[in-house]
Design an enzyme around this catalytic site. Structure first.
Site, PDB file in Angstrom:
ATOM      1  N   TRP A  56     -35.384  21.146 -28.205  1.00  9.46           N
ATOM      2  CA  TRP A  56     -35.041  22.362 -27.299  1.00  9.46           C
ATOM      3  C   TRP A  56     -34.247  21.049 -26.289  1.00  9.46           C
ATOM      4  CZ3 TRP A  56     -33.642  20.736 -21.829  1.00  9.46           C
ATOM      5  CH2 TRP A  56     -33.114  22.313 -21.428  1.00  9.46           C
ATOM      6  N   HIS A  57     -34.477  19.750 -26.416  1.00  7.79           N
ATOM      7  CA  HIS A  57     -33.751  18.743 -25.391  1.00  7.79           C
ATOM      8  C   HIS A  57     -32.898  18.391 -26.574  1.00  7.79           C
ATOM      9  CE1 HIS A  57     -36.625  18.299 -23.126  1.00  7.79           C
ATOM     10  NE2 HIS A  57     -36.116  18.003 -22.015  1.00  7.79           N
ATOM     11  N   GLY A  58     -32.426  18.288 -28.245  1.00  6.85           N
ATOM     12  CA  GLY A  58     -31.367  17.890 -28.798  1.00  6.85           C
ATOM     13  C   GLY A  58     -31.796  18.076 -30.155  1.00  6.85           C
TER      14      GLY A  58
ATOM     15  N   PHE B  83     -27.976  19.653 -23.716  1.00  5.64           N
ATOM     16  CA  PHE B  83     -28.367  20.432 -23.916  1.00  5.64           C
ATOM     17  C   PHE B  83     -28.407  22.171 -23.319  1.00  5.64           C
ATOM     18  CE2 PHE B  83     -30.848  16.417 -22.390  1.00  5.64           C
ATOM     19  CZ  PHE B  83     -30.888  15.873 -23.419  1.00  5.64           C
TER      20      PHE B  83
END
Length: 417
Positions: A269-271, A417
């Site tokens: 999710w963060h990258g 994000f």
């Protein structure tokens, strides 16, 4: 964003209309999941997927450089949570498209969180309380968040940028530690500052968003750290991934499997890069170890448990920040003296002397000390104390404004994000 808004608004209506027909409602829910996650994957992970396919199969598929829609991870999770909660019967369906659009496009937290679930503010969308008192509380919280971002995160971020720009082979061990500790503080005060500003703006308009950070650097374990860091994201994954998978109800092995899935997705999710996945799984390992046996040992010594937690977190930020995993491991090697680098040099001593006071201030601000003192001053019945507190807030706002006018360094760490 408009498509997601209309799409899930009508999904909610369909689920509510066919409530008695489980096959139709389940089909609508699956459709919502596939389409929303498909859009997110296309815009955020398309390049990552194609690059890895090219490398794995020696192909030359063309990369299309699509811009990443601002806040797509946040509003995708928000519309998904609405559809899921309507399906589960946790919230009533929203019949007003404008009210639902207000929830999705809520500007205070749209691009940097916290992730607001529909169940958190469903009542306030149409029936919220607005008052001078709440507006004042919101403005105060906004100024505090602005100060975290502008005065603390930005100033210490300059040190990390300087260290990161240098060749890893040329920096000293002390510089490596000072640099990553600087980033540790920068990302906390940057992100928590944005969250405070969002929560403050929401309060000014009558919305009560959930707290997103609760002094995570005072934690005594990694499990506790993640209960205090990015609380809204952790809550989302717990409610919509971990618990539906079975949580901790079906034995240790399945619990560890569920934790693996959650932390793989948290990292992703963060990258769109392998370093974020590694970062997520890195935390998964420590959380599983703590649940297995380590937590009992950590409870015996508060001092050692806090040292352990901060050491794990600081090393974790190396994986998070270096997109090149090899460089990240080289940096960690330098931190622990495996690169043959000098223990310290004139540059590291300059950093220490220049940023020493701000490091002390950052440490203090990472604890509840200042908040407790401010509460005592604000809640004192003497009118003079209230006036002094208000003047301090106004002074902070003035300093932040002057700094923003004068300085060009103002990075937005969570743009990806």
């Amino acid at each position: 964003m408009l498509f997601s808004t209309f799409f899930d608004y009508f999904n909610g209506l369909l689920i509510d209309k066919h409530r008695e027909n489980k096959k139709i409602t389940k089909l609508v829910l699956i459709n919502s999941l596939v389409v929303n996650l498909g859009i997110l994957c296309f815009f955020k992970y398309y390049g990552f997927i194609v690059t890895n396919i090219n490398s794995l199969f020696n192909l030359n598929l063309k990369l299309l450089n699509f811009p990443l829609p601002l806040g797509i991870s946040f509003y995708t999770f928000q519309t998904l949570s609405y559809t899921i909660d309507v399906y589960l019967g946790n919230v009533p369906v929203q019949n007003n498209i404008i009210s639902f659009g207000t929830y999705v496009t809520m500007f205070p937290q749209l691009v940097a969180g916290p992730i607001v679930r529909y169940s958190d503010i469903s009542h306030e969308i149409d029936n919220r309380e607005e008052s001078f008192k709440l507006f004042g509380e919101g403005a105060e919280l906004f100024v505090i968040g602005l100060a975290k971002k502008v005065l603390l995160a930005n100033n210490i971020g300059i040190l990390w940028d300087s260290v990161k720009a240098a060749s890893i082979s040329n920096i000293s061990i002390l510089s490596a530690w000072l640099g990553i500790i600087a980033f540790t503080f920068q990302i906390y005060f940057d992100f928590s500052g944005y969250s405070d500003m969002a929560i403050g703006l929401g309060k000014m308009f009558g919305f009560n968003f959930m707290k997103n950070f609760d002094y995570p650097y005072t934690s005594k374990s990694i499990t506790e750290f993640w209960r205090r860091w990015h609380i809204s994201l952790g809550t989302w994954f717990r409610e919509y991934v971990y618990i539906p998978l079975g949580g901790n109800r079906e034995g240790k092995l399945k619990q560890y499997r569920n934790l693996f899935v959650v932390w793989f997705l948290t990292g992703l999710w963060h990258g769109a890069n392998w370093n974020f996945i590694l970062w997520g799984l890195y935390y998964c390992i420590f959380i599983i170890i703590e649940k297995a046996f380590l937590k009992k040992w950590l409870d015996k010594s508060i001092f050692l448990s806090r040292i352990y937690t901060m050491l794990v977190v600081i090393i974790g930020w190396v994986f998070f920040e270096f997109e090149n995993i090899g460089q990240g491991f080289r940096y960690i090697g330098t931190m622990f003296g495996f690169g043959g680098n000098l223990a310290y040099d004139s540059t590291s001593l300059y950093y220490l002397l220049t940023y020493g006071l701000i490091f002390i201030l950052l440490i203090i601000c990472s604890t509840p000390i200042i908040k407790k003192g401010a509460c005592k001053l604000k809640e004192n019945p003497m009118m003079l104390n209230s006036i002094i507190y208000s003047l301090i807030i106004i002074l902070i706002l003035f300093i932040c404004t002057a700094y923003l006018v004068n300085e060009s360094y103002n990075p937005f760490l969570y743009f990806r994000f």
